[in-house]
Design a protein around this motif. Structure first.
Motif, PDB file in Angstrom:
ATOM      1  N   UNK A   1       0.812  -1.220   0.000  1.00 18.04           N
ATOM      2  CA  UNK A   1       0.000   0.000   0.000  1.00 18.04           C
ATOM      3  C   UNK A   1       0.841   1.263   0.000  1.00 18.04           C
ATOM      4  N   UNK A   2       2.170   1.120  -0.001  1.00 21.22           N
ATOM      5  CA  UNK A   2       3.052   2.283   0.088  1.00 21.22           C
ATOM      6  C   UNK A   2       3.618   2.620  -1.281  1.00 21.22           C
ATOM      7  N   UNK A   3       3.812   3.917  -1.523  1.00 24.84           N
ATOM      8  CA  UNK A   3       4.426   4.353  -2.774  1.00 24.84           C
ATOM      9  C   UNK A   3       5.780   4.994  -2.486  1.00 24.84           C
ATOM     10  N   UNK A   4       6.681   4.901  -3.476  1.00 22.91           N
ATOM     11  CA  UNK A   4       8.021   5.440  -3.359  1.00 22.91           C
ATOM     12  C   UNK A   4       8.394   6.109  -4.676  1.00 22.91           C
ATOM     13  N   UNK A   5       9.286   7.078  -4.592  1.00 20.01           N
ATOM     14  CA  UNK A   5       9.810   7.702  -5.804  1.00 20.01           C
ATOM     15  C   UNK A   5      10.788   6.760  -6.492  1.00 20.01           C
ATOM     16  N   UNK A   6      10.704   6.689  -7.794  1.00 17.68           N
ATOM     17  CA  UNK A   6      11.716   5.977  -8.574  1.00 17.68           C
ATOM     18  C   UNK A   6      12.943   6.886  -8.702  1.00 17.68           C
ATOM     19  N   UNK A   7      14.078   6.382  -9.195  1.00 19.52           N
ATOM     20  CA  UNK A   7      15.226   7.271  -9.449  1.00 19.52           C
ATOM     21  C   UNK A   7      14.849   8.459 -10.336  1.00 19.52           C
ATOM     22  N   UNK A   8      14.029   8.194 -11.363  1.00 20.52           N
ATOM     23  CA  UNK A   8      13.578   9.292 -12.231  1.00 20.52           C
ATOM     24  C   UNK A   8      12.696  10.262 -11.446  1.00 20.52           C
ATOM     25  N   UNK A   9      11.901   9.716 -10.507  1.00 22.53           N
ATOM     26  CA  UNK A   9      11.055  10.565  -9.683  1.00 22.53           C
ATOM     27  C   UNK A   9      11.858  11.502  -8.793  1.00 22.53           C
ATOM     28  N   UNK A  10      12.965  10.994  -8.237  1.00 18.18           N
ATOM     29  CA  UNK A  10      13.834  11.844  -7.417  1.00 18.18           C
ATOM     30  C   UNK A  10      14.396  13.000  -8.237  1.00 18.18           C
ATOM     31  N   UNK A  11      14.813  12.705  -9.466  1.00 23.54           N
ATOM     32  CA  UNK A  11      15.334  13.765 -10.335  1.00 23.54           C
ATOM     33  C   UNK A  11      14.235  14.773 -10.676  1.00 23.54           C
ATOM     34  N   UNK A  12      13.049  14.245 -10.999  1.00 16.78           N
ATOM     35  CA  UNK A  12      11.933  15.114 -11.364  1.00 16.78           C
ATOM     36  C   UNK A  12      11.539  16.015 -10.195  1.00 16.78           C
ATOM     37  N   UNK A  13      11.639  15.505  -8.962  1.00 17.25           N
ATOM     38  CA  UNK A  13      11.265  16.292  -7.794  1.00 17.25           C
ATOM     39  C   UNK A  13      12.155  17.529  -7.663  1.00 17.25           C
ATOM     40  N   UNK A  14      13.455  17.377  -7.897  1.00 16.35           N
ATOM     41  CA  UNK A  14      14.365  18.521  -7.809  1.00 16.35           C
ATOM     42  C   UNK A  14      14.015  19.589  -8.850  1.00 16.35           C
ATOM     43  N   UNK A  15      13.779  19.144 -10.070  1.00 17.29           N
ATOM     44  CA  UNK A  15      13.434  20.094 -11.137  1.00 17.29           C
ATOM     45  C   UNK A  15      12.075  20.739 -10.878  1.00 17.29           C
ATOM     46  N   UNK A  16      11.122  19.934 -10.402  1.00 23.10           N
ATOM     47  CA  UNK A  16       9.776  20.468 -10.144  1.00 23.10           C
ATOM     48  C   UNK A  16       9.820  21.563  -9.092  1.00 23.10           C
ATOM     49  N   UNK A  17      10.547  21.317  -8.011  1.00 20.89           N
ATOM     50  CA  UNK A  17      10.632  22.328  -6.954  1.00 20.89           C
ATOM     51  C   UNK A  17      11.324  23.594  -7.436  1.00 20.89           C
ATOM     52  N   UNK A  18      12.334  23.429  -8.272  1.00 19.57           N
ATOM     53  CA  UNK A  18      13.020  24.608  -8.811  1.00 19.57           C
ATOM     54  C   UNK A  18      12.070  25.435  -9.673  1.00 19.57           C
ATOM     55  N   UNK A  19      11.271  24.757 -10.496  1.00 22.27           N
ATOM     56  CA  UNK A  19      10.329  25.458 -11.374  1.00 22.27           C
ATOM     57  C   UNK A  19       9.236  26.139 -10.551  1.00 22.27           C
ATOM     58  N   UNK A  20       8.688  25.418  -9.543  1.00 18.31           N
ATOM     59  CA  UNK A  20       7.641  25.983  -8.690  1.00 18.31           C
ATOM     60  C   UNK A  20       8.169  27.212  -7.944  1.00 18.31           C
ATOM     61  N   UNK A  21       9.417  27.119  -7.457  1.00 17.59           N
ATOM     62  CA  UNK A  21      10.011  28.257  -6.745  1.00 17.59           C
ATOM     63  C   UNK A  21      10.166  29.468  -7.662  1.00 17.59           C
ATOM     64  N   UNK A  22      10.568  29.242  -8.916  1.00 15.95           N
ATOM     65  CA  UNK A  22      10.720  30.367  -9.845  1.00 15.95           C
ATOM     66  C   UNK A  22       9.382  31.033 -10.125  1.00 15.95           C
TER      67      UNK A  22
END
Length: 308
Positions: free
Chosen positions: A56-77
């Motif tokens: 029942x638990x979800x986890x980020x894939x390696x691609x998800x970890x990379x996407x999270x960094x980019x997503x936060x940078x874009x949201x912050x901008x």
């Protein structure tokens, strides 16, 4: 990724932070299927899975970890762009994103309503969380200001006092200690306490006032919701340490009683806090000054707190 939307990125960031589609849906005021659809579209744009599920638990894939960094940078901008435009617009038409600990929920709506009456066109976002969560939200730049009790230990936080905050020991009206005068704290050592969770302002106040020394951890009941704590006390399950602002109605109705304990009420300070490096938009600075100048008076009028 050229067709990915900001909404998809924000949805993804929320799911990644919460590691739960259901909790992300609650935070975003969306249905779980709507959240799943946003994530599915983003994964289609990315061409790789961003989450994986075990049981029942979800986890980020390696691609998800990379996407999270980019997503936060874009949201912050985008947030920086909004703040810059808000600076240009001034108070009217600006966005006020504020957090408050749960005890403040009993008067914060009234404070905000008065501020909005004086400043038409302000867009408001309000989060009610415990102290630990608000400090994390300040750190993540998800809120501009936080209303909390006491001075944050984080040296990166700037905070200013705007009102007193009394805490009291409450019990059911039928409790044997009700009506007794000058009760020593030691008399409470045999009582079952119903307490807020660690990380809450109430627990922090209880710890700083050394009340936690009289709480038997093996006998206490921890509940993270103040309203539920009040119901438990009224039912005679135990006594509690609570903000005086949270019990006004029940006290006047004779449903809860304040014990006359030595050195109580325990008075702490309400503070308005923000990150030291945060460039406050005019609307946020205007609300901060409103609290400092009028907060104590407004709270006294809103709560009509009886003498304790």
């Amino acid at each position: 990724m050229k067709n990915a939307t900001l909404r998809q990125l924000k949805t993804f960031e929320t799911v990644a932070r919460r590691l739960s589609f259901a909790r992300a849906a609650d935070e975003l005021n969306l249905s779980p299927p709507a959240v799943s659809t946003q994530i599915k579209h983003l994964e289609e744009h990315a061409g790789v899975p961003l989450f994986e599920q075990f049981g029942k638990r979800i986890f980020l894939t390696p691609a998800g970890h990379e996407m999270l960094q980019f997503s936060r940078a874009i949201i912050d901008r985008f947030r920086e762009a909004e703040e810059t435009l808000a600076q240009m617009r001034g108070v009217a038409g600006g966005s006020l994103n504020i957090g408050v600990v749960s005890a403040g929920g009993y008067f914060a709506p009234g404070l905000l309503a008065e501020f909005l009456r004086r400043n038409e066109g302000v867009k408001l976002e309000l989060a009610v969380e415990n102290r630990e969560t608000l400090l994390k939200q300040l750190d993540d730049n998800r809120i501009d200001l936080a209303m909390m009790v006491g001075t944050p230990a984080d040296c990166g936080i700037v905070s200013t006092t705007f009102a007193h905050h009394p805490f009291v020991i409450v019990a059911s009206p039928t409790h044997p200690l009700v009506g007794q005068k000058r009760i020593p704290m030691s008399a409470l050592s045999g009582e079952r306490f119903i307490i807020r969770e660690r990380g809450s302002d109430t627990w922090d106040a209880m710890e700083q006032g050394a009340i936690d020394r009289f709480v038997r951890r093996d006998e206490s009941i921890e509940i993270s919701n103040t309203e539920t704590i009040k119901q438990a006390v009224m039912a005679g399950m135990g006594i509690s340490f609570l903000s005086a602002y949270t019990i006004g109605l029940e006290r006047r109705a004779g449903m809860l009683a304040v014990l006359d304990v030595v050195d109580f009420p325990l008075v702490r300070q309400w503070r308005i806090a923000h990150r030291a490096e945060k460039r406050l938009a005019p609307v946020a600075e205007a609300f901060r000054l409103f609290l400092i100048d009028e907060g104590a008076t407004q709270i006294a009028q809103l709560t009509n707190l009886d003498s304790l």
